[in-house]
Scaffold this motif. Structure first.
Motif, PDB file in Angstrom:
ATOM      1  N   TYR A  35       0.917  -1.312   0.169  1.00  0.00           N
ATOM      2  CA  TYR A  35       0.258   0.257  -0.452  1.00  0.00           C
ATOM      3  C   TYR A  35       0.803   1.340  -0.260  1.00  0.00           C
ATOM      4  CZ  TYR A  35      -4.280  -2.969   1.161  1.00  0.00           C
ATOM      5  OH  TYR A  35      -5.703  -2.895   1.378  1.00  0.00           O
ATOM      6  N   GLN A  41      -4.156  10.914   3.764  1.00  0.00           N
ATOM      7  CA  GLN A  41      -4.591   9.992   2.639  1.00  0.00           C
ATOM      8  C   GLN A  41      -4.670   8.240   3.867  1.00  0.00           C
ATOM      9  OE1 GLN A  41      -5.948  11.376   0.159  1.00  0.00           O
ATOM     10  NE2 GLN A  41      -5.776  13.516   1.114  1.00  0.00           N
ATOM     11  N   GLY A  42      -5.864   8.393   3.172  1.00  0.00           N
ATOM     12  CA  GLY A  42      -6.333   6.414   3.201  1.00  0.00           C
ATOM     13  C   GLY A  42      -4.543   6.301   2.791  1.00  0.00           C
ATOM     14  N   PHE A  88       4.985   6.950   1.992  1.00  0.00           N
ATOM     15  CA  PHE A  88       5.317   6.443   3.323  1.00  0.00           C
ATOM     16  C   PHE A  88       4.606   4.981   2.606  1.00  0.00           C
ATOM     17  CE2 PHE A  88       6.180   4.505   7.700  1.00  0.00           C
ATOM     18  CZ  PHE A  88       5.537   4.315   7.766  1.00  0.00           C
ATOM     19  N   LEU A  90       3.826   0.768   2.793  1.00  0.00           N
ATOM     20  CA  LEU A  90       3.354  -0.564   3.658  1.00  0.00           C
ATOM     21  C   LEU A  90       2.957  -1.439   3.592  1.00  0.00           C
ATOM     22  CD1 LEU A  90       1.144   1.980   5.856  1.00  0.00           C
ATOM     23  CD2 LEU A  90       2.990   1.136   6.889  1.00  0.00           C
ATOM     24  N   TYR A 103      -5.198  -8.405   8.771  1.00  0.00           N
ATOM     25  CA  TYR A 103      -4.121  -7.960   8.050  1.00  0.00           C
ATOM     26  C   TYR A 103      -2.807  -7.533   9.248  1.00  0.00           C
ATOM     27  CZ  TYR A 103      -5.886  -6.852   2.879  1.00  0.00           C
ATOM     28  OH  TYR A 103      -5.771  -7.529   2.096  1.00  0.00           O
ATOM     29  N   PHE A 105       0.573  -5.490   8.888  1.00  0.00           N
ATOM     30  CA  PHE A 105       1.518  -5.039   8.527  1.00  0.00           C
ATOM     31  C   PHE A 105       3.074  -4.155   8.962  1.00  0.00           C
ATOM     32  CE2 PHE A 105      -1.330  -2.054   6.209  1.00  0.00           C
ATOM     33  CZ  PHE A 105      -2.856  -2.675   6.171  1.00  0.00           C
ATOM     34  N   GLY A 106       4.055  -4.121   8.088  1.00  0.00           N
ATOM     35  CA  GLY A 106       4.751  -3.544   9.084  1.00  0.00           C
ATOM     36  C   GLY A 106       5.234  -2.257   9.155  1.00  0.00           C
ATOM     37  N   SER A 107       6.602  -2.123   9.703  1.00  0.00           N
ATOM     38  CA  SER A 107       5.914  -0.844  10.602  1.00  0.00           C
ATOM     39  C   SER A 107       6.868   0.959   9.292  1.00  0.00           C
ATOM     40  CB  SER A 107       7.466  -0.481  10.785  1.00  0.00           C
ATOM     41  OG  SER A 107       8.478  -1.411  10.583  1.00  0.00           O
ATOM     42  N   ARG A 110       9.390   5.042   5.085  1.00  0.00           N
ATOM     43  CA  ARG A 110       9.635   6.255   3.935  1.00  0.00           C
ATOM     44  C   ARG A 110      10.157   6.739   3.106  1.00  0.00           C
ATOM     45  NH1 ARG A 110       5.989   9.787   5.562  1.00  0.00           N
ATOM     46  NH2 ARG A 110       5.900   8.678   7.415  1.00  0.00           N
TER      47      ARG A 110
ATOM     48  N   SER B   1     -10.574   2.367  -5.867  1.00  0.00           N
ATOM     49  CA  SER B   1     -11.850   3.157  -5.347  1.00  0.00           C
ATOM     50  C   SER B   1     -11.381   2.918  -3.819  1.00  0.00           C
ATOM     51  CB  SER B   1     -12.898   3.063  -6.152  1.00  0.00           C
ATOM     52  OG  SER B   1     -13.394   1.846  -5.708  1.00  0.00           O
ATOM     53  N   GLN B  33     -13.428  -3.832   9.838  1.00  0.00           N
ATOM     54  CA  GLN B  33     -12.305  -4.004  10.224  1.00  0.00           C
ATOM     55  C   GLN B  33     -11.513  -1.632  10.668  1.00  0.00           C
ATOM     56  OE1 GLN B  33      -8.890  -6.335   8.568  1.00  0.00           O
ATOM     57  NE2 GLN B  33     -10.926  -7.454   7.181  1.00  0.00           N
ATOM     58  N   TYR B  35      -8.561  -0.648  12.559  1.00  0.00           N
ATOM     59  CA  TYR B  35      -7.384  -0.695  12.152  1.00  0.00           C
ATOM     60  C   TYR B  35      -6.427   0.921  12.821  1.00  0.00           C
ATOM     61  CZ  TYR B  35      -6.552  -4.474   9.398  1.00  0.00           C
ATOM     62  OH  TYR B  35      -7.060  -5.361   8.698  1.00  0.00           O
ATOM     63  N   GLN B  37      -2.967   3.063  13.710  1.00  0.00           N
ATOM     64  CA  GLN B  37      -1.668   4.052  13.326  1.00  0.00           C
ATOM     65  C   GLN B  37      -1.321   5.096  14.350  1.00  0.00           C
ATOM     66  OE1 GLN B  37      -1.794   5.337   9.451  1.00  0.00           O
ATOM     67  NE2 GLN B  37       0.508   4.425   8.255  1.00  0.00           N
ATOM     68  N   GLY B  40       3.358   7.484  12.353  1.00  0.00           N
ATOM     69  CA  GLY B  40       5.240   7.149  11.109  1.00  0.00           C
ATOM     70  C   GLY B  40       5.056   5.339  11.311  1.00  0.00           C
ATOM     71  N   ARG B  41       4.210   5.093  11.751  1.00  0.00           N
ATOM     72  CA  ARG B  41       4.127   3.544  12.030  1.00  0.00           C
ATOM     73  C   ARG B  41       3.222   2.957  11.024  1.00  0.00           C
ATOM     74  NH1 ARG B  41       7.125   1.954  16.241  1.00  0.00           N
ATOM     75  NH2 ARG B  41       7.331   0.093  15.328  1.00  0.00           N
ATOM     76  N   GLY B  42       3.644   1.134  11.130  1.00  0.00           N
ATOM     77  CA  GLY B  42       2.208   0.469  10.386  1.00  0.00           C
ATOM     78  C   GLY B  42       1.272   0.440  10.997  1.00  0.00           C
ATOM     79  N   LEU B  43       0.200   0.068  10.270  1.00  0.00           N
ATOM     80  CA  LEU B  43      -1.011  -0.282  10.981  1.00  0.00           C
ATOM     81  C   LEU B  43      -0.994  -1.609  12.305  1.00  0.00           C
ATOM     82  CD1 LEU B  43      -1.411   1.632   8.466  1.00  0.00           C
ATOM     83  CD2 LEU B  43      -3.924   0.636   8.453  1.00  0.00           C
ATOM     84  N   PHE B  88      -8.430   3.338  11.013  1.00  0.00           N
ATOM     85  CA  PHE B  88      -8.822   3.707   9.839  1.00  0.00           C
ATOM     86  C   PHE B  88      -9.592   2.279   9.954  1.00  0.00           C
ATOM     87  CE2 PHE B  88      -6.136   6.230   7.408  1.00  0.00           C
ATOM     88  CZ  PHE B  88      -4.725   6.201   9.204  1.00  0.00           C
ATOM     89  N   LEU B 101      -9.202  -5.859  -0.017  1.00  0.00           N
ATOM     90  CA  LEU B 101      -9.386  -4.677   1.307  1.00  0.00           C
ATOM     91  C   LEU B 101      -8.800  -3.053   1.288  1.00  0.00           C
ATOM     92  CD1 LEU B 101     -10.384  -5.179   3.870  1.00  0.00           C
ATOM     93  CD2 LEU B 101      -7.568  -5.053   5.135  1.00  0.00           C
ATOM     94  N   THR B 102      -9.818  -2.735   1.564  1.00  0.00           N
ATOM     95  CA  THR B 102      -9.828  -0.991   1.037  1.00  0.00           C
ATOM     96  C   THR B 102     -10.119   0.079   2.175  1.00  0.00           C
ATOM     97  OG1 THR B 102     -12.443  -0.918   0.843  1.00  0.00           O
ATOM     98  CG2 THR B 102     -11.073  -1.025  -1.741  1.00  0.00           C
ATOM     99  N   PHE B 103      -9.224   0.797   2.284  1.00  0.00           N
ATOM    100  CA  PHE B 103      -9.369   1.201   3.578  1.00  0.00           C
ATOM    101  C   PHE B 103      -9.889   3.341   3.863  1.00  0.00           C
ATOM    102  CE2 PHE B 103      -6.569  -1.181   6.070  1.00  0.00           C
ATOM    103  CZ  PHE B 103      -6.102  -1.570   5.903  1.00  0.00           C
ATOM    104  N   GLY B 104     -10.582   4.295   4.365  1.00  0.00           N
ATOM    105  CA  GLY B 104     -11.097   4.959   4.748  1.00  0.00           C
ATOM    106  C   GLY B 104      -9.451   6.136   4.764  1.00  0.00           C
ATOM    107  N   LYS B 105      -9.867   7.265   5.245  1.00  0.00           N
ATOM    108  CA  LYS B 105      -8.629   8.564   4.973  1.00  0.00           C
ATOM    109  C   LYS B 105      -8.773   8.452   6.481  1.00  0.00           C
ATOM    110  CE  LYS B 105      -9.624  11.383   0.934  1.00  0.00           C
ATOM    111  NZ  LYS B 105      -9.740  12.797   0.467  1.00  0.00           N
TER     112      LYS B 105
END
Lengths: 114, 113
Positions: A35, A41-42, A88, A90, A103, A105-107, A110, B1, B33, B35, B37, B40-43, B88, B101-105
């Motif tokens: 991703y 943003q998402g 960024f 992911l 899912y 996720f990794g960290s 950037r 989308s 789902q 999540y 965040q 600066g890190r992952g979800l 999210f 899997l689609t995510f919002g903002k």
């Protein structure tokens, strides 16, 4: 401990260069995903792979390439064709029916164009 | 989308207060789902609610799902400064690829000590 490792944490790319982002998992997950996240943003899906030696384009695949030669690894190459690569990135993984369960996720990496 | 949209975009509360975030989506879903965040890190996967469930709890988290309104809410009770993060919602559309899997903002939650 099982998990996903992304490297490097920070990456700088010059104009016209290709760069490769690493993603390794030891969760024995079948599926892996890339991703892109821009500020405020998402997440937008770049590529995903359900099994080894197979992958599909996501919503924003242009300018990116991937490979899936091993179950544990799903590297992403940002090519010079990607005009706005600063973001960024992911990586995530899941069991085969991942979206039905969630899912991991990794960290993140950037990437900045200099 | 984009499938899900979180609301509000940002939320600032005091430690100890409850925080409520909402998610609306467009098409029928298998599940929804949430999540978290950290900057600066992952979800991190928090909780999953299936389309035939209406409410689910996990520790200080409570998630509701209203499929008739195509919406979900995430409630964090007795918030702590460590809850400061972006949240999210994410959905796999029913009938679509189960791998997209689609995510919002996201909603940026700030918990002030």
């Amino acid at each position: 401990d099982g998990g996903i490792t992304q490297s490097p944490k920070y990456l700088f790319r010059k104009e016209g260069q290709n760069v490769t982002l690493s993603c390794e998992q030891n969760l024995n997950h079948d599926a892996m995903y890339w991703y892109r996240q821009d500020p405020g943003q998402g997440l937008r899906l770049i590529y995903y792979s359900q099994i080894v030696n197979d992958f599909q384009k996501g919503d924003i695949a242009e300018g990116y390439s991937v490979s899936r030669e091993k179950k544990e690894s799903f590297p992403l190459t940002v090519t010079s064709a990607q005009k706005n690569p600063t973001a960024f990135y992911l990586c995530a993984s899941s069991i085969a029916q991942g979206p039905l369960y969630g899912y991991t996720f990794g960290s993140g990496t950037r990437l900045t164009v200099v | 989308s984009q499938q899900g949209e979180e609301d509000p975009q940002a939320l600032s509360i005091q430690e100890g207060e409850n925080a409520t975030m909402n998610c609306s989506y467009k098409t029928s879903i298998n599940n929804l789902q949430w999540y978290r965040q950290n900057s600066g890190r992952g979800l991190v996967h928090l909780i999953l609610i299936r389309s035939n469930e209406r409410e689910k709890h996990s520790g200080r988290l409570r998630v509701t799902l209203d499929t008739s309104k195509k919406s979900s809410s995430l409630l964090i009770t007795a918030s702590r400064a460590a809850d400061t993060a972006s949240y999210f919602c994410a959905t796999p559309p029913r009938g679509g690829s189960n791998y997209k899997l689609t995510f919002g903002k996201g909603t940026l939650l700030t918990v002030n000590p």
